[in-house]
Scaffold this motif. Structure first.
Motif, PDB file in Angstrom:
ATOM      1  N   THR A  11       0.838  -1.200   0.000  1.00 15.32           N
ATOM      2  CA  THR A  11       0.000   0.000   0.000  1.00 15.32           C
ATOM      3  C   THR A  11       0.874   1.251   0.000  1.00 15.32           C
ATOM      4  O   THR A  11       2.007   1.234   0.462  1.00 15.32           O
ATOM      5  CB  THR A  11      -0.921   0.046   1.228  1.00 15.32           C
ATOM      6  OG1 THR A  11      -0.142   0.256   2.418  1.00 15.32           O
ATOM      7  CG2 THR A  11      -1.723  -1.240   1.366  1.00 15.32           C
ATOM      8  N   GLY A  12       0.323   2.329  -0.547  1.00 14.42           N
ATOM      9  CA  GLY A  12       1.046   3.590  -0.552  1.00 14.42           C
ATOM     10  C   GLY A  12       2.297   3.525  -1.389  1.00 14.42           C
ATOM     11  O   GLY A  12       3.386   3.861  -0.936  1.00 14.42           O
ATOM     12  N   ILE A  19       8.843   5.404  -0.138  1.00 16.30           N
ATOM     13  CA  ILE A  19       9.366   4.086   0.239  1.00 16.30           C
ATOM     14  C   ILE A  19       8.600   2.990  -0.493  1.00 16.30           C
ATOM     15  O   ILE A  19       9.178   1.975  -0.902  1.00 16.30           O
ATOM     16  CB  ILE A  19       9.253   3.889   1.761  1.00 16.30           C
ATOM     17  CG1 ILE A  19      10.165   4.880   2.495  1.00 16.30           C
ATOM     18  CG2 ILE A  19       9.599   2.451   2.155  1.00 16.30           C
ATOM     19  CD1 ILE A  19       9.919   4.958   3.991  1.00 16.30           C
ATOM     20  N   GLY A  20       7.292   3.186  -0.685  1.00 14.76           N
ATOM     21  CA  GLY A  20       6.451   2.149  -1.271  1.00 14.76           C
ATOM     22  C   GLY A  20       6.871   1.716  -2.655  1.00 14.76           C
ATOM     23  O   GLY A  20       6.983   0.517  -2.939  1.00 14.76           O
ATOM     24  N   VAL A  21       7.099   2.661  -3.545  1.00 15.48           N
ATOM     25  CA  VAL A  21       7.437   2.302  -4.930  1.00 15.48           C
ATOM     26  C   VAL A  21       8.816   1.646  -4.993  1.00 15.48           C
ATOM     27  O   VAL A  21       9.031   0.711  -5.777  1.00 15.48           O
ATOM     28  CB  VAL A  21       7.348   3.527  -5.862  1.00 15.48           C
ATOM     29  CG1 VAL A  21       8.462   4.533  -5.585  1.00 15.48           C
ATOM     30  CG2 VAL A  21       7.369   3.091  -7.325  1.00 15.48           C
ATOM     31  N   ILE A  22       9.744   2.105  -4.164  1.00 12.99           N
ATOM     32  CA  ILE A  22      11.072   1.479  -4.148  1.00 12.99           C
ATOM     33  C   ILE A  22      10.970   0.063  -3.593  1.00 12.99           C
ATOM     34  O   ILE A  22      11.624  -0.871  -4.083  1.00 12.99           O
ATOM     35  CB  ILE A  22      12.055   2.321  -3.307  1.00 12.99           C
ATOM     36  CG1 ILE A  22      12.176   3.729  -3.898  1.00 12.99           C
ATOM     37  CG2 ILE A  22      13.421   1.648  -3.262  1.00 12.99           C
ATOM     38  CD1 ILE A  22      12.630   3.780  -5.339  1.00 12.99           C
ATOM     39  N   THR A  45      -2.010   1.805 -11.479  1.00 13.05           N
ATOM     40  CA  THR A  45      -1.920   0.958 -12.668  1.00 13.05           C
ATOM     41  C   THR A  45      -0.665   1.255 -13.464  1.00 13.05           C
ATOM     42  O   THR A  45       0.021   0.339 -13.945  1.00 13.05           O
ATOM     43  CB  THR A  45      -3.166   1.151 -13.541  1.00 13.05           C
ATOM     44  OG1 THR A  45      -4.330   0.765 -12.796  1.00 13.05           O
ATOM     45  CG2 THR A  45      -3.086   0.299 -14.801  1.00 13.05           C
ATOM     46  N   GLU A  46      -0.346   2.539 -13.601  1.00 18.12           N
ATOM     47  CA  GLU A  46       0.855   2.927 -14.350  1.00 18.12           C
ATOM     48  C   GLU A  46       2.116   2.387 -13.696  1.00 18.12           C
ATOM     49  O   GLU A  46       2.994   1.832 -14.373  1.00 18.12           O
ATOM     50  CB  GLU A  46       0.941   4.455 -14.454  1.00 18.12           C
ATOM     51  CG  GLU A  46      -0.104   5.072 -15.373  1.00 18.12           C
ATOM     52  CD  GLU A  46      -0.042   6.589 -15.366  1.00 18.12           C
ATOM     53  OE1 GLU A  46       0.735   7.149 -14.553  1.00 18.12           O
ATOM     54  OE2 GLU A  46      -0.754   7.210 -16.172  1.00 18.12           O
ATOM     55  N   VAL A  47       2.215   2.552 -12.368  1.00 18.01           N
ATOM     56  CA  VAL A  47       3.395   2.064 -11.647  1.00 18.01           C
ATOM     57  C   VAL A  47       3.502   0.547 -11.778  1.00 18.01           C
ATOM     58  O   VAL A  47       4.583   0.000 -12.029  1.00 18.01           O
ATOM     59  CB  VAL A  47       3.345   2.481 -10.163  1.00 18.01           C
ATOM     60  CG1 VAL A  47       4.439   1.778  -9.362  1.00 18.01           C
ATOM     61  CG2 VAL A  47       3.483   3.992 -10.029  1.00 18.01           C
ATOM     62  N   ALA A  48       2.370  -0.150 -11.635  1.00 12.72           N
ATOM     63  CA  ALA A  48       2.369  -1.607 -11.757  1.00 12.72           C
ATOM     64  C   ALA A  48       2.823  -2.038 -13.153  1.00 12.72           C
ATOM     65  O   ALA A  48       3.618  -2.983 -13.299  1.00 12.72           O
ATOM     66  CB  ALA A  48       0.978  -2.155 -11.455  1.00 12.72           C
ATOM     67  N   GLN A  49       2.343  -1.357 -14.183  1.00 13.07           N
ATOM     68  CA  GLN A  49       2.727  -1.704 -15.551  1.00 13.07           C
ATOM     69  C   GLN A  49       4.212  -1.487 -15.790  1.00 13.07           C
ATOM     70  O   GLN A  49       4.889  -2.312 -16.418  1.00 13.07           O
ATOM     71  CB  GLN A  49       1.902  -0.890 -16.540  1.00 13.07           C
ATOM     72  CG  GLN A  49       0.444  -1.321 -16.615  1.00 13.07           C
ATOM     73  CD  GLN A  49      -0.396  -0.439 -17.528  1.00 13.07           C
ATOM     74  OE1 GLN A  49      -0.021   0.689 -17.860  1.00 13.07           O
ATOM     75  NE2 GLN A  49      -1.545  -0.942 -17.933  1.00 13.07           N
ATOM     76  N   HIS A  50       4.740  -0.376 -15.285  1.00 11.96           N
ATOM     77  CA  HIS A  50       6.164  -0.088 -15.452  1.00 11.96           C
ATOM     78  C   HIS A  50       7.025  -1.150 -14.769  1.00 11.96           C
ATOM     79  O   HIS A  50       8.037  -1.591 -15.316  1.00 11.96           O
ATOM     80  CB  HIS A  50       6.496   1.289 -14.885  1.00 11.96           C
ATOM     81  CG  HIS A  50       5.926   2.416 -15.690  1.00 11.96           C
ATOM     82  ND1 HIS A  50       5.734   3.677 -15.176  1.00 11.96           N
ATOM     83  CD2 HIS A  50       5.511   2.473 -16.982  1.00 11.96           C
ATOM     84  CE1 HIS A  50       5.209   4.460 -16.106  1.00 11.96           C
ATOM     85  NE2 HIS A  50       5.070   3.746 -17.210  1.00 11.96           N
ATOM     86  N   ILE A  51       6.609  -1.562 -13.579  1.00  7.47           N
ATOM     87  CA  ILE A  51       7.357  -2.587 -12.853  1.00  7.47           C
ATOM     88  C   ILE A  51       7.303  -3.908 -13.602  1.00  7.47           C
ATOM     89  O   ILE A  51       8.310  -4.624 -13.723  1.00  7.47           O
ATOM     90  CB  ILE A  51       6.808  -2.735 -11.422  1.00  7.47           C
ATOM     91  CG1 ILE A  51       7.189  -1.510 -10.593  1.00  7.47           C
ATOM     92  CG2 ILE A  51       7.329  -4.012 -10.758  1.00  7.47           C
ATOM     93  CD1 ILE A  51       6.578  -1.474  -9.208  1.00  7.47           C
ATOM     94  N   SER A  52       6.135  -4.247 -14.137  1.00  7.97           N
ATOM     95  CA  SER A  52       5.991  -5.488 -14.884  1.00  7.97           C
ATOM     96  C   SER A  52       6.885  -5.493 -16.118  1.00  7.97           C
ATOM     97  O   SER A  52       7.559  -6.491 -16.423  1.00  7.97           O
ATOM     98  CB  SER A  52       4.530  -5.682 -15.296  1.00  7.97           C
ATOM     99  OG  SER A  52       4.373  -6.887 -16.027  1.00  7.97           O
ATOM    100  N   GLU A 227      17.357   1.943   1.517  1.00 12.45           N
ATOM    101  CA  GLU A 227      17.749   1.308   2.777  1.00 12.45           C
ATOM    102  C   GLU A 227      16.540   0.769   3.524  1.00 12.45           C
ATOM    103  O   GLU A 227      16.582  -0.327   4.104  1.00 12.45           O
ATOM    104  CB  GLU A 227      18.527   2.305   3.636  1.00 12.45           C
ATOM    105  CG  GLU A 227      19.932   2.578   3.097  1.00 12.45           C
ATOM    106  CD  GLU A 227      20.614   3.761   3.736  1.00 12.45           C
ATOM    107  OE1 GLU A 227      21.856   3.746   3.821  1.00 12.45           O
ATOM    108  OE2 GLU A 227      19.915   4.723   4.144  1.00 12.45           O
ATOM    109  N   VAL A 228      15.458   1.506   3.507  1.00 11.00           N
ATOM    110  CA  VAL A 228      14.245   1.041   4.178  1.00 11.00           C
ATOM    111  C   VAL A 228      13.628  -0.124   3.404  1.00 11.00           C
ATOM    112  O   VAL A 228      13.200  -1.127   3.990  1.00 11.00           O
ATOM    113  CB  VAL A 228      13.231   2.184   4.337  1.00 11.00           C
ATOM    114  CG1 VAL A 228      11.969   1.688   5.037  1.00 11.00           C
ATOM    115  CG2 VAL A 228      13.850   3.342   5.111  1.00 11.00           C
ATOM    116  N   ALA A 229      13.601  -0.015   2.088  1.00 11.67           N
ATOM    117  CA  ALA A 229      13.042  -1.092   1.263  1.00 11.67           C
ATOM    118  C   ALA A 229      13.810  -2.391   1.454  1.00 11.67           C
ATOM    119  O   ALA A 229      13.226  -3.478   1.473  1.00 11.67           O
ATOM    120  CB  ALA A 229      13.059  -0.679  -0.214  1.00 11.67           C
TER     121      ALA A 229
END
Length: 257
Positions: A11-12, A19-22, A45-52, A227-229
């Motif tokens: 989430t987030g 921190i979430g996206v990293i 959705t955009e972030v998920a697609q880019h990661i995929s 570092e947190v991720a």
């Protein structure tokens, strides 16, 4: 670390400096499927697609207000449907990162602000965990990692004040009690307590405030999101199987106990 036989729900996870996206990228790099849950469904959705596309793992982005039970249930059903269709591995980890802070002095707070900070941080952690926990219990394996804060341990002193510190302290109690309850199930529950991190959560802070925050840290700087991720993904790994109810401090020495 696990493979694409499991999915991490985070989430987030849409803020570019967050921190979430990293963390989502770290999971994907290790071969996990990834679900991005955030207020902005389009951005999720955009972030998920880019990661995929970058890591070649299955992903899903979905809008959710973590403080709204109906919205969380709808997100869970979207994930369940994709798992059932064979387009996502079963959920193996839930990472509760969504949160907000507030630097308002106590006597200037309102009940509305109190509820908002508590709802997003503490209630959101409760609702998302409850929504996805049965799937992990059924599989006999799971990892829950909750985002608390050094502010919960030292009574603020970074940026967020009383409502934020109280909400993050509630997450620590939640983590410990749930870890004890879930011990026999194969699902571990842990928390991370970052100090100041180089993100944009401190909306409205001044350069002077940021310099003072860094100067208060014994190592002389704020933490990076990487570092947190890294700590979060470790707690979700096979190597952390015997860690539950743990509070992992990531504060550069700003709180030593």
């Amino acid at each position: 670390m696990s493979s694409t036989q499991r999915t991490a729900v985070i989430t987030g996870a849409t803020s570019e400096k967050g921190i979430g996206v990293i963390t989502a990228r770290r999971f994907a790099r290790e071969g996990w499927g990834v679900v991005i849950l955030d207020l902005d469904g389009v951005k999720s959705t955009e972030v998920a697609q880019h990661i995929s596309e970058e890591f070649g793992v299955p992903t899903l982005g979905h809008a959710v207000d973590v403080s709204d039970e109906a919205a969380v249930d709808a997100a869970r059903e979207a994930v369940v449907a994709k798992v059932a269709a064979g387009n996502l591995p079963p959920v193996g980890a839930v990472v509760n990162i969504a949160g907000i802070t507030s630097p308002v002095p106590f006597l200037e707070t309102t009940l509305e602000l109190w509820h908002k900070v508590m709802d997003v941080n503490a209630t959101g952690t409760y609702l998302v965990t409850k929504a996805f926990l049965p799937q992990m219990i059924d599989s006999g394996w799971g990892r829950i990692v909750n985002m608390s804060s050094v502010s919960a341990q030292r009574g603020g002193g970074v940026f967020g004040k009383v409502p934020y510190s109280a909400a993050k302290a509630a997450i620590l109690g939640f983590t410990k009690a749930l870890a004890r309850e879930l011990g026999p199930t194969g699902v571990t529950v842990n928390a991370v307590t970052p100090g100041a991190v180089d993100t944009n959560i401190r909306v409205g802070s001044t350069p002077e405030q940021e310099a003072a925050i860094a100067a208060d840290v014994p190592v002389g700087r704020t933490a990076t999101t990487e570092e947190v991720a890294g700590a979060i993904t470790f707690l979700a790994s096979e190597d952390a199987a015997y860690l539950t109810g743990v509070t992992l401090d990531i504060n550069g020495g700003s709180h030593i106990h």
